[in-house]
Design an enzyme around this catalytic site. Structure first.
Site, PDB file in Angstrom:
ATOM      1  N   ASP A 193       0.820  -1.213   0.000  1.00  0.00           N
ATOM      2  CA  ASP A 193       0.000   0.000   0.000  1.00  0.00           C
ATOM      3  C   ASP A 193       0.859   1.269   0.000  1.00  0.00           C
ATOM      4  O   ASP A 193       2.082   1.202  -0.125  1.00  0.00           O
ATOM      5  CB  ASP A 193      -0.949  -0.041   1.206  1.00  0.00           C
ATOM      6  N   GLU A 226      -0.573   1.922  -5.052  1.00  0.00           N
ATOM      7  CA  GLU A 226      -0.365   3.346  -4.764  1.00  0.00           C
ATOM      8  C   GLU A 226      -1.459   4.226  -5.357  1.00  0.00           C
ATOM      9  O   GLU A 226      -1.287   5.440  -5.499  1.00  0.00           O
ATOM     10  CB  GLU A 226       1.044   3.785  -5.166  1.00  0.00           C
ATOM     11  N   TRP A 227      -2.626   3.586  -5.662  1.00  0.00           N
ATOM     12  CA  TRP A 227      -3.875   4.274  -5.979  1.00  0.00           C
ATOM     13  C   TRP A 227      -3.853   5.036  -7.303  1.00  0.00           C
ATOM     14  O   TRP A 227      -4.709   5.888  -7.547  1.00  0.00           O
ATOM     15  CB  TRP A 227      -4.304   5.218  -4.856  1.00  0.00           C
ATOM     16  N   GLY A 228      -2.855   4.768  -8.154  1.00  0.00           N
ATOM     17  CA  GLY A 228      -2.754   5.501  -9.409  1.00  0.00           C
ATOM     18  C   GLY A 228      -2.215   6.894  -9.247  1.00  0.00           C
ATOM     19  O   GLY A 228      -2.227   7.689 -10.202  1.00  0.00           O
ATOM     20  N   ASP A 248      -9.649   3.586  -3.769  1.00  0.00           N
ATOM     21  CA  ASP A 248     -10.376   2.405  -3.299  1.00  0.00           C
ATOM     22  C   ASP A 248     -11.783   2.335  -3.879  1.00  0.00           C
ATOM     23  O   ASP A 248     -12.475   3.349  -3.993  1.00  0.00           O
ATOM     24  CB  ASP A 248     -10.500   2.432  -1.774  1.00  0.00           C
TER      25      ASP A 248
END
Length: 690
Positions: A193, A226-228, A248
């Site tokens: 994460d 890393e959520w883009g 998310d």
């Protein structure tokens, strides 16, 4: 898992009227001589230029893993850090994989998310499993999972702490030690994460863990989460096996739709060993309808996304199992060619996505993002197939095969997806012709007043459909009368049986959504009987009063919101109805209006009696940073007015639109292009002129 200024991500099922709510993302008989003649005469032409995904633009991770998208389970979407997440759950999921056929369907990873560890490392700097949750330790759990022929995954963050609010230890600065510990435990998959990263360069952080995993000598699939944020599709192909492209996911329509739209354009980066990851599956968690969950599974599969089930499978319904074990849809996701589907068209929320398959066929998704049934159509040529006299067209949810002359078409329900597998196949004539059954819409009825309805049955096959009929039925007490012929002895290829009907809802029928049933029946030239049926929504509506009513005082036809319910006369509080504050934009307080959270859509019936919609719009002062949104007014499905991107430091902006003659108006708020964190948006003083 991701946090934002809201704290740890919370899951939320919003209230809704007729369509489901949106959500906020945060940080699936031979015909004899005639057939013989057709098959001999209809040889395949030379292939047309394929409309397939371009080659990957980044080097691929060279660890030989994840040559097809990983399939498995992750507990986060159903448990978060709750008490249900423990050793018994993980081992129970492994048992369920075997007993319920998930392992046989291709699922293999049982993955732990956050909260498996104690808050402090031991004296040697090692991670310590929570002895309450995992009394026998992680290695014992891994051994159990391995004994079932499955694999174990684990979670940590590329920061000093994980994303949990209690601050569990992350791996930044401990990469070598933590990777060694994971390998010693028998871990097969790492989700890494992005919380508490101390501003360290993302490529540096994620590369450090890649190298540490490689040094262990154990094959461990590496999932970059890393959520883009740093466009990992541009660099992570040489670092990890998959990378998150978005924030998310949440268990509602808006979140899923937003993620689909973010992930679809990134097809060039995906391929064997390196996949775009639009986050885990929400199928079965209860925030969406069965239709929406089938869209979820279909679109993840056509996007060649990892399939990580996020519901507690020990409690899952038969419908959930029917979705996640659909082997024909899974085969689209797991095709060894490894192509992510590419967009052919997306006009008016009617999406066509084509995925090239290793056997030369195409998986084609006809995806309807709108709140009403839509006719969606393309061709075999547009999907990338060569010219042919006929094609086989397999419906992967109906599990039926048809023939088509080249048109790939369906009337797709609201928020639904028809997933087809199409091939230029000489044996097309062995299958009945495909027929599309449709209805005019949207259907809006005032109680006691008749409305016209038109149904169609169109033959898409190369051969005629015989003894064709259509029936339309309504709820008990409704009147449905055919005004023209509802049957025909034959419908030739490309032609349509069109029937006019008169529909009346009984006087006094409460406003709301009701279902009609539209059915069709026909025979193929070989005598094979084909029957199909579908639900058709009809809205019983109430005309607005004359004058200048506030929209918040009128019944909404549909209400969908990014986080929490749409609020009347207060801001959006994100959780439950009534938890907002006074609407405040730029220091000005407004007594009337709607408080929403992007992405949001609220639709009203105007019945052609209103001329204008007007409001003061902006981001609510309760969120002082980050928010960016755009406001739109739509009339009868066409955009009538919009703002540019608005930010938190801007005062309220006037927005109005001429809606003369429109039967419906829709207020839409979209994020400003940077995700929808903190997008608390207000329609202050929103009203009609009627």
């Amino acid at each position: 898992m991701k946090t934002s200024d809201h704290g740890p991500v919370r899951r939320n099922v919003t209230t809704r009227h007729f369509p489901p709510s949106h959500s906020r993302p945060t940080p699936r008989r031979v015909l004899g001589a005639l057939v013989t003649a057709l098959l001999c005469a209809g040889g395949l032409a030379s292939p047309a230029a394929a409309n397939s995904a371009p080659e990957a633009v980044t080097p691929k991770a060279d660890n030989g893993l994840a040559l097809t998208p990983p399939m498995g389970f992750n507990n986060w979407n159903s448990t978060h850090c709750g008490a249900d997440f423990d050793e018994a759950m993980v081992e129970g999921i492994a048992d369920t994989f075997v007993s319920k056929g998930l392992k046989a369907a291709g699922y293999q990873y049982v993955n732990l998310d956050d909260c498996w560890a104690l808050p402090q490392r031991d004296a040697a700097g090692k991670l310590v499993p929570d002895p309450v949750r995992f009394p026998h330790g992680i290695k014992a759990v891994a051994d159990y999972v391995h004994s079932k022929g499955l694999k174990l995954g684990i979670y940590t963050s590329a920061g000093t702490r994980t994303c949990d609010s209690t601050g569990l230890p992350g791996a930044l600065g401990h990469e070598v030690s933590d990777a060694r510990q994971f390998a010693d435990w028998g871990v097969d998959y790492l989700k890494y994460d992005n919380c508490n990263n101390q501003g360290v360069d993302a490529v540096k952080r994620y590369t450090a863990m890649r190298d540490a995993l490689a040094a262990t000598g154990r094959p461990i699939v590496y999932s970059i989460c890393e959520w883009g944020s740093n466009k990992p599709w541009e660099w992570a192909g040489s670092v990890g096996n998959l990378w998150r492209t978005t924030g998310d996911i949440s268990d509602n329509w808006g979140s899923m739709l937003s993620i689909i739209k973010q992930n679809l354009p990134l097809a060039a980066a995906a391929g064997p060993g390196h996949w775009n990851d639009p986050d885990m599956l929400e199928v079965g968690n209860g925030g969406m309808t069965g239709t929406e969950y089938r869209t979820h599974f279909s679109m993840w599969s056509v996007m060649a996304a990892p399939l990580l089930i996020g519901t507690d499978l020990r409690k899952a319904s038969d419908e959930t199992y029917g979705i996640v074990t659909n082997k024909e849809v899974i085969a689209v996701d797991q095709d060894p060619l490894g192509k992510q589907g590419t967009v052919i068209s997306s006009d008016g929320g009617r999406w066509v996505v084509s995925k090239e398959m290793k056997d030369g066929s195409r998986a084609v998704a006809l995806f309807n993002e709108s709140d009403n049934p839509q006719h969606i159509s393309t061709t075999a040529a547009a999907a990338g197939l060569p010219g042919a006299a006929g094609y086989t067209m397999r419906d992967l949810w109906q599990h039926r095969t048809y023939s088509t002359a080249g048109t790939l078409s369906a009337t797709v329900p609201a928020h639904g997806t028809v997933l087809l597998r199409v091939a230029a196949d000489r044996a097309w004539a062995l299958h009945p012709p495909a027929a599309e059954t449709g209805v005019s819409g949207p259907l809006l009825a005032e109680a006691g007043k008749a409305i016209p309805v038109t149904t169609t049955v169109t033959d898409l096959g190369p051969l005629p459909a015989l003894r064709v009929s259509a029936t339309l039925t309504g709820p008990a007490g409704w009147t449905v009368k055919a005004l023209s012929g509802a049957s025909a002895p034959a419908v030739p290829s490309g032609k349509t049986l069109r029937t006019s009907w008169r529909l009346t809802a009984p006087a006094g029928t409460p406003a709301g959504a009701y279902d009609l049933t539209l059915a069709s029946a026909y025979r193929s030239p070989a005598g094979r009987s084909v029957r199909s049926g579908q639900s058709v929504p009809v809205h019983v509506v109430v005309a607005p009063p004359a004058g200048s009513p506030y929209l918040g005082d009128l019944p909404a036809m549909s209400s969908a919101n990014g986080w929490g319910p749409v609020e009347k006369d207060t801001s959006n509080g994100e959780d439950q109805a009534g938890d907002g504050n006074p609407i405040t934009i730029g220091g000005t307080v407004y007594a009337k209006g709607l408080g929403v959270h992007a992405p949001s859509s609220v639709e009203y019936y105007t019945g052609g009696a209103c001329s204008r919609v007007s409001a003061q719009v902006g981001l609510d002062d309760e969120k002082s940073t980050k928010g960016t949104v755009t406001f739109e007014i739509w009339a009868d499905g066409k955009k009538a007015a919009s703002t540019g991107v608005l930010t938190n430091d801007m005062p309220a902006q006037p927005l109005s639109a001429d809606v003369s003659g429109a039967r419906t108006v829709r207020l839409v708020v979209m994020d400003g292009g940077d995700g929808n964190d903190s997008d608390h948006a207000d329609w202050a003083g929103a009203r009609l002129s009627c």
